[in-house]
Design an enzyme around this catalytic site. Structure first.
Site: not given
Ligand code: NAI
Ligand code: 15L
Length: 279
Positions: A23, A87-89, A125, A150, A188
């Site tokens: 992103l 960050g960790i995604s 998120s 997360y 989804r």
């Protein structure tokens, strides 16, 4: 969800964290253009813990690990607004998530406070509410139901954003992003898709709207049957233009196993990851 009182600072840099990520790359050109057009921002500063890699990214690169408090304070010097994508995604073991998404946001907000940076756009998120059943229509005012470490780390970030506004006046728009891809990729995503162009519009709206206080909104395109409401969109002037319907025949058969948590709950594949042994 919103609370309010405000200030906007002028003339510092715009910082994009996670600039080497998916992103970050999508936002690079549009944010560089915004810096050229808007006197609130002097220049675009790009940060990540890894090299930016190939391609022609625009902006000044400042490597930084978000878990390093001193380095983050230095990174924020002269910054008036942050688009925080770093960050960790993904769902995964706790320690890396803790370093990047928990220590990382503590360091970021403390650096904002110390350096007088007044606006953060925070990539939260949809996994903050990933344990809601699919098809249940929810919004930012509904109780959280994270689907893993997360999702819980993003919830921590939203909590910290609220605290830093109430105590120190740092404004944040928390974006509970759906699935940001060029095209929707599975069944989804017919509900969760956020197109690149709507994503860019959402981030720009969150960055430039006045008096946002601390606001949480879902980031999703105008998909028929989306699960998340539009609460807060009018506040920042976000109006999604894209929708997933044209892909319905192509992708509606791409589903998880019937009856599995991945298929029943909003968080999808993340419900199939873990648990993790903390030892
Ligand atoms: P990504 O994984 O491609 O990019 C994240 C970037 O953060 C990477 O370049 C990575 O090197 C950097 N990073 C990780 N740990 C770091 C640390 N400790 N210090 C400094 N940099 C660090 O993720 P993507 O897809 O670009 O997502 C951006 C943000 O948006 C993430 O925070 C993610 O959680 C959030 N998000 C993304 C969604 C999507 O559809 N791509 C949906 C919902 C939220
Ligand atoms: C996220 O939070 C992830 O960062 C992204 O990779 C996707 O999995 C997205 O959510 C999603 O829910 O589709």
């Amino acid at each position: 969800m919103q609370h309010n009182h405000t200030t906007t600072s002028k003339g510092g840099d715009l910082l994009l964290t996670g600039a080497a990520g998916n992103l970050g790359r999508v936002l690079n050109g549009p944010l560089a253009a915004l810096c050229g057009d808007d006197e609130r921002y002097a220049a675009l500063r790009l940060s990540d813990r890894v090299e930016l890699g190939g391609g022609s990214l625009q902006g000044v690169y400042r490597p930084c690990d978000l878990a390093d408090a001193a380095a983050v304070i230095e990174l924020l010097r002269g910054v008036s607004a942050v688009v925080h994508m770093g960050g960790i995604s993904m769902e995964g073991p706790f320690e890396p998530i803790c370093d990047a998404n928990i220590r990382g946001v503590v360091n970021l907000y403390e650096a904002c406070r110390l350096n007088g940076c007044r606006r953060v756009v925070f990539a939260s998120s949809n996994h903050v509410t990933g344990c809601y059943p699919r098809y249940q229509h929810i919004g930012p005012s509904d109780p959280f139901r994270p689907d893993g470490y997360y999702g819980a780390s993003k919830l921590f970030g939203e909590g910290l954003a609220s605290m830093y506004f109430d105590r120190y006046g740092v404004e944040t728009v928390c974006l509970r992003l759906g699935s940001v891809t060029r095209e929707p990729e599975d069944a989804r995503a017919l509900a969760t898709w956020l197109s690149h162009s709507d994503f860019i519009a959402l981030v720009k709206a969150a960055l430039t709207a006045s008096d946002v206080g601390c606001l949480t909104v879902y980031g999703v395109s105008n998909n028929e049957g989306r699960w998340w409401n539009s609460e807060g969109w009018a506040r920042i002037g976000y109006q999604p233009q894209d929708f997933s319907l044209p892909w319905v025949e192509q992708i509606s058969a791409k589903r998880f196993e019937p009856g599995s948590a991945m298929e029943r709950l909003q968080g999808g594949s993340f419900l199939g990851i873990g648990p993790f042994d903390p030892r």
